[in-house]
Write a protein that holds these residues in place. Structure first.
Motif, PDB file in Angstrom:
ATOM      1  N   SER A   1       1.244  -1.178   0.247  1.00 26.28           N
ATOM      2  CA  SER A   1       0.128  -0.297  -0.221  1.00 26.28           C
ATOM      3  C   SER A   1       0.975   1.447  -0.138  1.00 26.28           C
ATOM      4  O   SER A   1       2.090   1.911  -0.166  1.00 26.28           O
ATOM      5  CB  SER A   1      -0.384   0.402   1.301  1.00 26.28           C
TER       6      SER A   1
ATOM      7  N   ASN B   1      -0.455   5.698   4.912  1.00 28.95           N
ATOM      8  CA  ASN B   1      -1.384   7.308   5.381  1.00 28.95           C
ATOM      9  C   ASN B   1      -0.193   8.516   5.379  1.00 28.95           C
ATOM     10  O   ASN B   1       0.830   8.455   5.037  1.00 28.95           O
ATOM     11  CB  ASN B   1      -1.354   6.700   6.474  1.00 28.95           C
ATOM     12  N   SER B   2      -0.743   9.377   5.125  1.00 32.75           N
ATOM     13  CA  SER B   2      -0.207  11.277   4.256  1.00 32.75           C
ATOM     14  C   SER B   2       0.385  11.124   6.107  1.00 32.75           C
ATOM     15  O   SER B   2      -0.410  10.826   6.622  1.00 32.75           O
ATOM     16  CB  SER B   2      -1.304  11.781   4.552  1.00 32.75           C
TER      17      SER B   2
ATOM     18  N   SER C   1      -1.109  11.687   9.836  1.00 37.33           N
ATOM     19  CA  SER C   1      -0.605  11.375  10.959  1.00 37.33           C
ATOM     20  C   SER C   1      -0.242  12.006  11.684  1.00 37.33           C
ATOM     21  O   SER C   1      -0.490  12.129  13.105  1.00 37.33           O
ATOM     22  CB  SER C   1       0.626  10.377  10.720  1.00 37.33           C
TER      23      SER C   1
ATOM     24  N   LEU D   1      -7.523   4.758   9.583  1.00 43.02           N
ATOM     25  CA  LEU D   1      -6.534   4.461   8.150  1.00 43.02           C
ATOM     26  C   LEU D   1      -6.638   3.566   7.357  1.00 43.02           C
ATOM     27  O   LEU D   1      -5.893   3.438   6.225  1.00 43.02           O
ATOM     28  CB  LEU D   1      -5.574   5.099   8.850  1.00 43.02           C
ATOM     29  N   ASN D   2      -7.707   2.156   7.803  1.00 42.99           N
ATOM     30  CA  ASN D   2      -7.370   1.376   6.624  1.00 42.99           C
ATOM     31  C   ASN D   2      -8.533   0.795   5.432  1.00 42.99           C
ATOM     32  O   ASN D   2      -8.915  -0.246   5.375  1.00 42.99           O
ATOM     33  CB  ASN D   2      -7.446  -0.139   7.881  1.00 42.99           C
TER      34      ASN D   2
END
Length: 85
Positions: free
Chosen positions: A22, A25-26, A30, A83-84
């Motif tokens: 993947s 995350n940004s 975060s 987030l997932n």
């Protein structure tokens, strides 16, 4: 090339597509989540520390405890779900 190698080629392509990592995350999100949740947890600890033996306010302590529990619940349950997606 044997028949085994020829028949495994499409299956290998499918497995190769499944093994894509993947993008993650940004960093900004975060940092914001860390600041908010750490602030809530630290604030809860601070509120709980306001209790003294001379002036025991049970509701203040319970409020601080609730802040800490909400921060921990959000950190370990809600944020990973969010987030997932």
């Amino acid at each position: 090339m044997s028949n085994q190698h020829v028949t495994d080629a499409p299956r290998a392509q499918v497995h190769e597509d499944e093994n894509v990592t993947s993008k993650g995350n940004s960093v900004g999100l975060s940092i914001v989540l860390f600041a908010v949740l750490f602030g809530l947890f630290a604030g809860g600890l601070y509120v709980m520390s306001l209790i003294t033996m001379e002036d025991p306010h049970v509701l203040v302590f319970c409020g601080g405890m609730a802040m800490c529990l909400v921060a921990l619940y959000a950190t370990f349950d809600l944020v990973p779900r969010f987030l997932n997606r």
